[in-house]
Motif scaffolding. Sequence first.
Motif, PDB file in Angstrom:
ATOM      1  N   ALA A 142       1.164  -1.388   0.039  1.00  0.00           N
ATOM      2  CA  ALA A 142       0.063   0.282  -0.170  1.00  0.00           C
ATOM      3  C   ALA A 142       0.715   1.258  -0.148  1.00  0.00           C
ATOM      4  CB  ALA A 142      -0.348   0.017   0.961  1.00  0.00           C
ATOM      5  N   PRO A 143       2.089   1.497   0.703  1.00  0.00           N
ATOM      6  CA  PRO A 143       2.196   2.780   1.070  1.00  0.00           C
ATOM      7  C   PRO A 143       3.535   3.191  -0.540  1.00  0.00           C
ATOM      8  CG  PRO A 143       2.942   1.601   2.758  1.00  0.00           C
ATOM      9  CD  PRO A 143       2.451   0.559   2.054  1.00  0.00           C
ATOM     10  N   VAL A 144       3.880   1.944  -1.023  1.00  0.00           N
ATOM     11  CA  VAL A 144       4.493   2.343  -2.480  1.00  0.00           C
ATOM     12  C   VAL A 144       3.447   2.564  -3.547  1.00  0.00           C
ATOM     13  CG1 VAL A 144       5.799   1.046  -4.069  1.00  0.00           C
ATOM     14  CG2 VAL A 144       6.457   0.801  -1.822  1.00  0.00           C
ATOM     15  N   LEU A 145       2.375   1.749  -3.268  1.00  0.00           N
ATOM     16  CA  LEU A 145       1.576   1.590  -4.484  1.00  0.00           C
ATOM     17  C   LEU A 145       0.830   3.450  -4.729  1.00  0.00           C
ATOM     18  CD1 LEU A 145      -0.586  -1.250  -4.161  1.00  0.00           C
ATOM     19  CD2 LEU A 145       0.745  -0.460  -5.930  1.00  0.00           C
ATOM     20  N   GLN A 146       0.869   3.612  -2.961  1.00  0.00           N
ATOM     21  CA  GLN A 146       0.376   5.222  -2.954  1.00  0.00           C
ATOM     22  C   GLN A 146       1.023   6.367  -3.744  1.00  0.00           C
ATOM     23  OE1 GLN A 146      -3.027   5.679  -1.929  1.00  0.00           O
ATOM     24  NE2 GLN A 146      -2.747   7.787  -1.509  1.00  0.00           N
ATOM     25  N   ILE A 147       2.578   6.346  -3.585  1.00  0.00           N
ATOM     26  CA  ILE A 147       3.418   7.090  -4.055  1.00  0.00           C
ATOM     27  C   ILE A 147       3.579   7.315  -5.823  1.00  0.00           C
ATOM     28  CG2 ILE A 147       5.518   7.767  -3.767  1.00  0.00           C
ATOM     29  CD1 ILE A 147       5.760   6.203  -1.243  1.00  0.00           C
ATOM     30  N   GLU A 148       3.392   5.165  -6.062  1.00  0.00           N
ATOM     31  CA  GLU A 148       3.544   5.366  -7.941  1.00  0.00           C
ATOM     32  C   GLU A 148       2.219   5.899  -8.331  1.00  0.00           C
ATOM     33  OE1 GLU A 148       4.217   1.540  -8.564  1.00  0.00           O
ATOM     34  OE2 GLU A 148       6.155   2.054  -7.431  1.00  0.00           O
ATOM     35  N   ALA A 149       1.162   6.006  -7.546  1.00  0.00           N
ATOM     36  CA  ALA A 149      -0.380   6.651  -8.017  1.00  0.00           C
ATOM     37  C   ALA A 149      -0.607   8.037  -8.042  1.00  0.00           C
ATOM     38  CB  ALA A 149      -1.827   5.892  -7.100  1.00  0.00           C
ATOM     39  N   GLU A 150       0.325   8.572  -7.629  1.00  0.00           N
ATOM     40  CA  GLU A 150       0.207   9.876  -6.712  1.00  0.00           C
ATOM     41  C   GLU A 150       1.598  10.483  -8.022  1.00  0.00           C
ATOM     42  OE1 GLU A 150       2.137  11.094  -3.269  1.00  0.00           O
ATOM     43  OE2 GLU A 150      -0.358  10.446  -2.294  1.00  0.00           O
ATOM     44  N   ALA A 151       2.126   9.487  -8.900  1.00  0.00           N
ATOM     45  CA  ALA A 151       2.838  10.329 -10.051  1.00  0.00           C
ATOM     46  C   ALA A 151       2.641   9.844 -11.138  1.00  0.00           C
ATOM     47  CB  ALA A 151       4.426   8.988  -9.221  1.00  0.00           C
ATOM     48  N   LYS A 152       1.920   8.360 -11.621  1.00  0.00           N
ATOM     49  CA  LYS A 152       0.752   8.477 -12.391  1.00  0.00           C
ATOM     50  C   LYS A 152      -0.028   9.621 -12.515  1.00  0.00           C
ATOM     51  CE  LYS A 152       2.648   4.970 -14.179  1.00  0.00           C
ATOM     52  NZ  LYS A 152       3.352   4.806 -15.425  1.00  0.00           N
ATOM     53  N   ALA A 153      -0.248  10.395 -11.269  1.00  0.00           N
ATOM     54  CA  ALA A 153      -2.048  11.568 -11.411  1.00  0.00           C
ATOM     55  C   ALA A 153      -1.255  12.424 -11.912  1.00  0.00           C
ATOM     56  CB  ALA A 153      -2.622  11.083 -10.183  1.00  0.00           C
ATOM     57  N   ARG A 154       0.513  12.092 -11.601  1.00  0.00           N
ATOM     58  CA  ARG A 154       0.473  13.686 -12.306  1.00  0.00           C
ATOM     59  C   ARG A 154       0.962  13.719 -13.559  1.00  0.00           C
ATOM     60  NH1 ARG A 154       3.420  13.387  -7.199  1.00  0.00           N
ATOM     61  NH2 ARG A 154       5.404  12.561  -8.379  1.00  0.00           N
ATOM     62  N   GLU A 155       1.769  12.417 -13.850  1.00  0.00           N
ATOM     63  CA  GLU A 155       2.567  12.103 -15.467  1.00  0.00           C
ATOM     64  C   GLU A 155       0.868  12.363 -16.149  1.00  0.00           C
ATOM     65  OE1 GLU A 155       3.442   8.546 -18.292  1.00  0.00           O
ATOM     66  OE2 GLU A 155       4.164   8.007 -15.855  1.00  0.00           O
ATOM     67  N   PHE A 156      -0.029  12.318 -15.909  1.00  0.00           N
ATOM     68  CA  PHE A 156      -1.318  11.883 -17.164  1.00  0.00           C
ATOM     69  C   PHE A 156      -2.619  13.384 -16.674  1.00  0.00           C
ATOM     70  CE2 PHE A 156      -0.045   7.447 -16.922  1.00  0.00           C
ATOM     71  CZ  PHE A 156       0.108   7.365 -18.396  1.00  0.00           C
ATOM     72  N   GLY A 157      -1.668  14.297 -15.885  1.00  0.00           N
ATOM     73  CA  GLY A 157      -2.372  15.471 -15.758  1.00  0.00           C
ATOM     74  C   GLY A 157      -3.957  15.164 -15.165  1.00  0.00           C
ATOM     75  N   LEU A 158      -4.189  13.988 -13.702  1.00  0.00           N
ATOM     76  CA  LEU A 158      -5.078  13.461 -13.472  1.00  0.00           C
ATOM     77  C   LEU A 158      -5.312  14.622 -11.758  1.00  0.00           C
ATOM     78  CD1 LEU A 158      -5.191  10.441 -14.511  1.00  0.00           C
ATOM     79  CD2 LEU A 158      -6.507  11.112 -15.123  1.00  0.00           C
ATOM     80  N   SER A 159      -6.760  14.794 -11.947  1.00  0.00           N
ATOM     81  CA  SER A 159      -6.851  14.832 -10.256  1.00  0.00           C
ATOM     82  C   SER A 159      -6.312  13.804  -9.315  1.00  0.00           C
ATOM     83  CB  SER A 159      -8.494  14.945 -10.184  1.00  0.00           C
ATOM     84  OG  SER A 159      -8.449  15.389  -9.148  1.00  0.00           O
ATOM     85  N   ALA A 160      -5.829  14.564  -8.529  1.00  0.00           N
ATOM     86  CA  ALA A 160      -5.008  13.401  -7.298  1.00  0.00           C
ATOM     87  C   ALA A 160      -5.468  13.274  -6.127  1.00  0.00           C
ATOM     88  CB  ALA A 160      -3.848  14.235  -6.622  1.00  0.00           C
ATOM     89  N   ASP A 161      -6.918  13.205  -6.691  1.00  0.00           N
ATOM     90  CA  ASP A 161      -8.382  13.144  -4.912  1.00  0.00           C
ATOM     91  C   ASP A 161      -8.209  11.118  -4.864  1.00  0.00           C
ATOM     92  OD1 ASP A 161     -10.470  11.398  -6.555  1.00  0.00           O
ATOM     93  OD2 ASP A 161      -9.751  13.181  -8.272  1.00  0.00           O
ATOM     94  N   GLU A 162      -9.153  11.443  -3.635  1.00  0.00           N
ATOM     95  CA  GLU A 162      -8.799   9.822  -3.000  1.00  0.00           C
ATOM     96  C   GLU A 162      -9.378   8.802  -4.215  1.00  0.00           C
ATOM     97  OE1 GLU A 162     -10.294   8.086   1.105  1.00  0.00           O
ATOM     98  OE2 GLU A 162     -10.442   9.348   0.739  1.00  0.00           O
ATOM     99  N   THR A 163     -10.299   9.399  -4.878  1.00  0.00           N
ATOM    100  CA  THR A 163     -10.884   8.486  -5.854  1.00  0.00           C
ATOM    101  C   THR A 163      -9.944   8.288  -6.662  1.00  0.00           C
ATOM    102  OG1 THR A 163     -13.251   9.402  -5.261  1.00  0.00           O
ATOM    103  CG2 THR A 163     -13.136   8.269  -7.388  1.00  0.00           C
ATOM    104  N   ASN A 164      -9.043   8.703  -6.876  1.00  0.00           N
ATOM    105  CA  ASN A 164      -8.513   8.532  -8.576  1.00  0.00           C
ATOM    106  C   ASN A 164      -6.884   7.561  -7.945  1.00  0.00           C
ATOM    107  OD1 ASN A 164     -10.275   9.739 -10.633  1.00  0.00           O
ATOM    108  ND2 ASN A 164      -8.735  11.697 -10.470  1.00  0.00           N
TER     109      ASN A 164
END
Length: 584
Positions: A142-164
């Motif tokens: 979970a800790p690593v997946l959370q960090i990688e998810a935030e990086a992906k959100a930045r990469e694709f210009g997505l909203s970094a809300d909890e659902t995304n």
Amino acid sequence: MARVPSHLILRNGVYNYRRRVPADLRSNPVFRGRDTFQVSLGVRTLVEARQQVALRKLDELFHVEHPATDEAAERTALTPALLAHIAKSAFERSMTATQRDRLSDPDDVRQEKDEWAAQQVSALNDPIGGLNTREHLRRELAPVLQIEAEAKAREFGLSADETNLNRIAGALFDAEVGAIGARVDFASGKAVPTMPAFAHASPSGSAIPLRKEAHWTFKKLAQAAMRQHPKGDSWEHKVTTVAKLFDDYVGAVPIYKIDRRKVRDFMNDIQFMPDRMAMRFPDLSLKDAIKANDARETPYRSISPNTARDGYFSIIRWVFNHALELEAIATNPCTGIRISGATKAKGKRTRNPFTVAELNAFFRLPLFTGCLSEQRPNTPGKYTFDDHRKWAPLVLLFSGARPSEVAQLAVADIKSDGPHPYISILTEYDPEDPEDERDFVVSHKTENARRNIPIHPQLIDLGFLSYVQRRKDAGDERLFPGWKLSGDGRKLYSSASWIRSLNEKQIPAITMRRPKPTLYSFRHTWKTQMAICGVPTQYQNQILGHAQSGMDEHYLGRMDIEHTYKAISRVSFDKLDLDHLKSS
């Protein structure tokens, strides 16, 4: 035991972060100009290692902002197709890393990881405890997946809300589970593992790559690779030639559409490519040149399997590796392809010096003892040569110089005024060097190549300095004026046709052994003889233009000509008879 990212390596049980530094980032003070960055993370578990990478923001050091394409900028919503693309890309990177690790890990480590993966797959598929196993594994990551998810959100210009972030983390976790299954597939002997279902979730049946580099042609990718990893003019000429040939063959399609089958088909045809195709079949495509060659009454021979591998396949693989660095493709389509008939890897060829018996036979050919005429050098007669055909092999034998270095020598490069005559060498490498295999191009002068080679007493005794004087008296600037300036602007004076004639006609006449020596074997012969006669390795390296080894490279200075002359003057060939070559 989740999948280990390729930039995390174990050293004595402790995880290290190791990554190649792109050329445009090496000016960063953190990297201090180095091409590889490595730092200890000080932890022994994978989860802690990935947390350390995230906490220290190590990946961000390598982040380069790329202007988003219009297509990417429009994708601000986390659609099922984008989720599928994220999961598929992560899975394919994990699959590639898993395959690489399995090939490089020791047998016991590989077996332990394979057994763990088999246990996990079995537990995940268990109808009773499978959900618990999946939940336990997800909590661990979970800790690593959370960090990688935030990086992906930045990469694709997505909203970094909890659902995304939760949805992206779920896609990345699915990729991790898929990678565990891929390891089991690899262990069972499958060349290509089963693709998880998420890879087919897009409406069109496959996720279109978002990175603009994925839509480049191979030729454009090759140009980018050369800019990022410059290796000199000759290498760039070689890459450009192969890229054009490959692009013409596959149809200049985007690189993400080039699969293993296209590469394999190209390499299958390359092995039927006529030798020196560009010269013999100019303006013809590969397939047309093969057909034209087959139509000849006596077809030209095809290139060797080693040339196909080292001169073509290795370049294609190198260019696609750059695409992997850019994350434009998930796997290298060259992976798993083998070139039939190719033998030892480049740089590990067996050295093949001449024997004394072969040298005696070589220097007793009509070329040296007397031939019928200049046009018939292989028929005995009374005509003798006094040019490169006589003196170049002798200079090569008693100096260890490269053929291209000899081809470029000026009369003024022969220094005979002092007590220790020597040859001043300024070139860098040779096109006939089997360890190099680059075209003969204008070379950048290096410290190792800039050297003075003492002229061996036996070469002087044969009349070499008298030959040099004859060239001076004739007003020649070059030592061997018979080698003309090439019409190719990249080239200097080329001895290629003369070398080819010796290798294909004269040398086969004096020996039947395989592999045959070549003209370049004079260099190996001189190196071997220096070792036999006790010349220290440091002197050998300086005379041959090699880098010194070990700490000698840092502490050893240049030996002057007096000492190198004394070192080589002790070198002699027992039972070598060259008296008939002495100038009158």
